[in-house]
Structures are given as C-alpha cells and as structure tokens.
Design a protein around this motif. Structure first.
Motif: not given
Length: 554
Positions: A15-22
């Motif tokens: 989730g943290v990884f996806i938020v960072n990418i977004w």
C-alpha cells in the motif's frame, strides 16, 4: 494467525509502495501542467542577495576568461537584475545561471547569434518537443545553493581513498561470516560498524555542502541523458554532449538521499549505508570521476544551460506584444537606428524612434523621460547581442561594447565623494575605447557633483573626447550650455511637456533640437510661490539664454 500478520504487513508495504508511486506520478503530472501554463507568461520575481549570488556563480566563475562583458556599473545602472527576472522562465538552476551569464556576455559574431536564434525558433514552433525538454529540466529543478559550476572551474585536488573505504565496508560482512567459525568475530562486527558509522557521520558532516552539489551534478547527468534520448531535430548540436555523457556514465545512477520524514524501510536503508559505507564509497567514486572529467562536466553543464536558457528566451518572446530581431553589422561603425523602441520593465511604455549616426545630447525638463530613454536604448543594445531580441519594430546597429555612467552613488565605505565616483566611472569608459570594436556609452547628468563653471568646462571636454573616439555617446543633461558648446560634435534632441490647468503633462516623445521649455520655474508657481518670484526667475533665465551672461541682483 502468523499468516494473517504476514498478509497485513505485506499489504501495508504494498500500500505504501502504491501510494508513493501515485504521489510521484501526480507530482510529475503537475510539473507538466505548470510548464504548459507558464509558457509565454510574464515573469517578474524579486530575488534576494543570496539568490543572486548563486544565480551569478557561473558568470563569476568564468569572468576572468572572458573578453568583454557587461560590467557591474552598467548592470546596476540599467536594473539588469530586474530585466533578467522578467526574461527568466528557466526550469533549472543550470538554466538560470547560464541565462544570467548570457545577458552579461554580448556576442560579436553573426554565426553565433544566428545559430542561437535557430534553436530559439525551433522551440517556438515545436510545442511537444519543447515541453518534453522542459519537463526533463524541471525534474532537475532548482537548487540555488548547489553552484555546480564550481566543480569545473577549480583545480581538483581530491585524494582517492575508495579502496580504503571499500575494505572498511567489507569488514562487517567478513566478520559475520567468521563468527560461524569463531564466535569472538562478532566483536569485530560490532567494532567495525561502530567505526564505519563514525566515519560516515564525520565524512558527510565534512562534505555536506559538497554532497549537495554532487547530488545536483548526478541529477544533471541524468537530465542530460533524458534529453539526449528524445527525438529532436537538433541532433547536430548534441554531439559534444553525447561524448561528454559517455565519460560520466559511471555516475549516472549515483546520488545521495537526505533523510527527512522517513518510513521504517528508509531508516533501515540509512543504517545499512552507514554500516557498510556505501554512500561514502559512492561519494569517492563521484569525486574521482568528476576529477578526471571536469571538461566533460563543463560541456554537459553548458549544454543544459544553453537549452534551458534558450527555451526561456523563446517564452519571453512569446510574452511580448512587439519585438524584432536586430540587424547587426561590422561594416558600419558607430551606427544605431531603431523604430518604436520601448523599455522592457515599464507597463504601457511610450515608444520612440531615432537614427543615430553621431553622438547625441538629450535635454528636457525633470521627469520628462530622458533617463528612461537612455536606459531603453542601452538595455536593447545588450539584448540585441545576447538574446538576439529587441523590444522595437525595427533595430539596426553596429556591434557595440555597451557602458553606462548613470545611477552612481557616494562610496561611503571607500570614503569617496559622488564626484570622485563619477570621474572614475567616466575614466573607465574612456580607457575601454579602442579601434577593435566600437563602444556605445550612456551618460546621465555628467559631472553633476561639482560647481557649474567647472562642470560645464570639464563636461564639454570629456564629452568631446569621447565623441571623437571610436564611441557613440548618448548623454542626457540639464546644462543647456553644452548644447551650444558641443553643437558641432553632438546632435541635439529633447523631451518636452505641456502645462494644462496647472498640471504638467509629459508625452515622453523624443523631438529634434535642444529643449526650449523649462518646468522648474513653472513648478514654483503651481506650488504657490509668489508671482513676483516666478516672474523674476523667468526673466533672469530668458536673459541668460539670450545673452549667455547672468545679470547681477542689486
């Protein structure tokens, strides 16, 4: 139960990884939108002294190797920091440093100016290509404390300690392996990570400012790599940059992170870097590569600065209601002609036209437009030979070295009066004149810091000497005596005004001949001085102009 905890932990990490990418993609999308929105818009930012110190670093670092450049007196007289601010639409520190330098280093070769104009025109016409390049430059961004040009304008004396640090970085790993054979090796592990942490902290504290610059240099290399991958119609200009990039490719993926608001994984990575000296080794690698390839770094810096500054010039042209490309020539010396020229910093400016083949004296009342006119021509003469752009309908001139002596002040720190400061300023103009390239000088209220008799006599001789040399002089004065003394050497022009219902109206237009109107005495009347004082003052002034002698007061 353990499986569910692992699932939750993995979900959090993902989730943290996806938020960072977004967030990263959102930031890049916003960056593109700002580039599109800012194209052709007027820019006017007030820079602090520290910011200007940084922006001018490339100019200062290369000043000693230049031929002619716009000196500090001229730059300050013309408020060129504000002119720079108006033109500056660059995306990177490299770009704005290069643009600043460009405005201080006039060109004297037509090929250089035309090649530059070709690139400006390309970016004016190719919106997608321009935005792609600007996007890469915007990702590089601005770090005004980086002063990257320092790295290729200083003697490199860095000692290579990379092998030493690599050995120290391997000791913790080796000691862990040896601990399976001899448990006491674990003590070596703890001692080595303690020593390496201390080395990391001390090394980075010692080089914190240098690392900031190195980080920016790594970003410059990545930016250049991104631009050189684009399909642009400027490939002939890119060959030197490609070769320079190949010499620096070993540090293309390097860089340093500065921990701020880190999550747990970031903290773990930071400790890993400290324990095994990975960032210290990387620092040595970058230092060594730069030390061996300073010229390549200079080529890349100037490549990025050149491209960014010219996109900025293209945007500046787009923001103007009227501009022209100058016609410059070496054939005719001391020639300057323009139609509807105007000042770049004035809202709703009044334009003027003139054909100047010999030096001119400009007279007129206070606030009639004399100083602004001088600054208008001087600024445009600089823009003509730096960004190949003039704020006029037409502009044709010789190539000039431009000097001014206008907005001078007492030097209190140097214990010098206004008069001393001014005669030094004028002397620098006289000493700069030679037969190689004509000078163009602008002098406002010459020798105002001394008495009338000596001012007139000294001013006439100084101006005569300048006008009869390889210099075209444009001088504004209140001393009408000079218009008569110098009428065989200077042409006379003036500004004038009307008084309508006790209000002085200026049209700010240039007229041939000397000024015949005077508003100083009329202002006495408007401000309520007695009619007797005003009448006597007018009669005394008229008598002097007719006879050239002052009447005594009985």
């Amino acid at each position: 139960m353990p499986d569910s905890r692992i699932f939750i932990l993995v979900s959090i990490v993902v989730g943290v990884f996806i938020v960072n990418i977004w967030n990263h993609r959102k930031k890049l999308r916003k960056l593109r939108e700002e580039i599109t929105r800012g194209w052709g818009k007027q820019k006017k930012v007030k820079y602090s002294e520290d910011e200007l110190e940084s922006i001018s670093s490339y100019f200062r670092n290369t000043k000693e190797s230049k031929g002619f450049y716009i000196d500090d007196i001229t730059w300050n007289d013309l408020n060129m920091n504000e002119v720079f601010s108006r033109i500056n639409n660059t995306q990177s520190s490299v770009g704005e440093e290069f643009l600043y330098n460009k405005l201080r280093e006039p060109l004297f070769e037509e090929d250089q100016l035309r090649n530059m104009d070709g690139i400006i025109k390309y970016f004016e016409e190719k919106a997608k290509e321009r935005e792609d390049v600007a996007f890469n430059l915007a990702k590089l961004g601005k770090d005004r404390g980086a002063c990257a040009s320092d790295f290729f304008n200083q003697k490199w004396t860095h000692a290579n300690k990379s092998i030493y640090y690599r050995v120290l970085g391997l000791i913790p790993l080796i000691s862990i392996g040896l601990s399976f054979v001899n448990p006491l090796a674990i003590l070596v592990f703890f001692a080595s990570i303690a020593a390496n942490t201390l080395i990391h902290v001390l090394r980075f504290k010692e080089t914190e400012f240098q690392m900031r610059r190195l980080n920016y240099i790594v970003s410059m290399i990545q930016c250049a790599n991104g631009i050189l991958k684009l399909d642009l119609g400027l490939k002939n200009y890119f060959n030197p940059a490609r070769e320079a990039l190949s010499n620096l490719k070993s540090i293309k993926k390097s860089g340093f992170s500065f921990p701020q608001g880190m999550i747990e994984m970031d903290i773990f990575m930071e400790y890993t870097k400290m324990f095994f000296l990975t960032d210290v080794i990387k620092l040595e690698k970058i230092n060594n590569t730069i030390g061996k390839n300073q010229q390549s770094l200079k080529i890349l810096y100037e490549f990025l600065g050149y491209i960014d500054s010219l996109i900025s010039v293209a945007s500046y042209r787009k923001s103007l209601n009227c501009y022209t490309k100058p016609v410059l020539n070496h054939k005719q010396s001391k020639q300057l002609a323009f139609k509807e020229i105007y000042h770049p910093l004035i809202t709703n400016p009044v334009s003027n036209s003139c054909d100047i083949h010999k030096s001119i004296l400009v007279t007129g009342s206070n606030a009639s437009g004399k100083s602004t006119f001088l600054k208008t021509i001087a600024i445009n003469s600089i823009l003509a030979q730096t960004i190949y752009t003039c704020l006029a309908r037409e502009y044709e001139s010789s190539y000039f070295k431009t000097y001014t002596s206008m907005a001078l002040k007492d030097d209190l720190m140097g214990n010098e009066s206004y008069y001393i400061v001014e005669i030094k300023s004028l002397k620098r103009i006289i000493e700069s004149i030679d037969n190689s390239i004509s000078s163009l000088c602008f002098i406002d209220e010459i020798l105002r810091g001394t008495n009338t008799v000596e001012r007139i006599s000294a001013s006439s001789e100084v101006l005569d000497s300048i006008a009869k040399s390889n210099c075209l002089c444009v001088s504004a004065t209140h001393d009408v005596e000079l218009t008569r003394i110098l009428r065989n050497v200077f042409e006379n022009y003036h500004f004038q005004e009307e008084i309508i219902e006790d209000e002085i109206i200026f049209d700010y237009k240039l007229y041939p001949g000397r000024a015949e109107t005077r508003n100083a005495i009329k202002l006495l009347s408007i401000m309520g001085y007695s009619s007797e004082i005003v009448s006597k003052a007018e009669n005394r002034a008229k008598s002097f102009l007719d006879r050239g002698v002052w009447n005594e007061i009985s």
